[in-house]
Design a protein around this motif. Sequence first.
Motif: not given
Length: 181
Positions: A49-71
């Motif tokens: 979560x951005x207010x708990x672990x912004x780095x983990x949140x951003x990494x997950x957002x990158x992975x999701x955005x990559x998957x979104x482009x494919x989908x």
Amino acid sequence: MNRFVVISGCSGGGKSTLLAALSDRGYAVVEEPGRRIVEDETKGSGSALPWVDMTAFARRAVAMALQDRDDASRYEGWVFFDRGLVDAAAALEHVSGEPAVERFCQARRYHKRVFLVPPWPEIYVTDPERRHGLDTAMAEYDRLLAAYSPLGYDICILPKTGITERADFVLQMLAGDEPAQ
């Protein structure tokens, strides 16, 4: 010509409302990764979560955005993204110092024109998924301007108008670039 169009910019500036209007007109829309991550993480005991672990949140957002482009390749015509890979990579770069924008975004392009909603204090509100204040949102907006420009995108700042006028504006700006099917 790329048919994937990013609507990005300042948090709380009306992106999601604009995308809902485009969806109502029959266009494919990809929801913002950040809100989906927050929803998923808060259902369990997640810490990305951005207010708990912004780095983990951003990494997950990158992975999701990559998957979104494919989908999104399954859709025909314009596909509108509520934020996209550049947004996620810029966030990751900001919090980690990794050269994420260059690493992820050079080869994965969107339409040449990116629409950014500007800061709009009069409509800005927080909610359970958007806990940060306007100052944080404006700093993010500045980072996005700085991230999209060097990648060669044509940045189009959306006018502060009603939702129908904003949707009409986006479609008019894209009218000469009809996507190949």
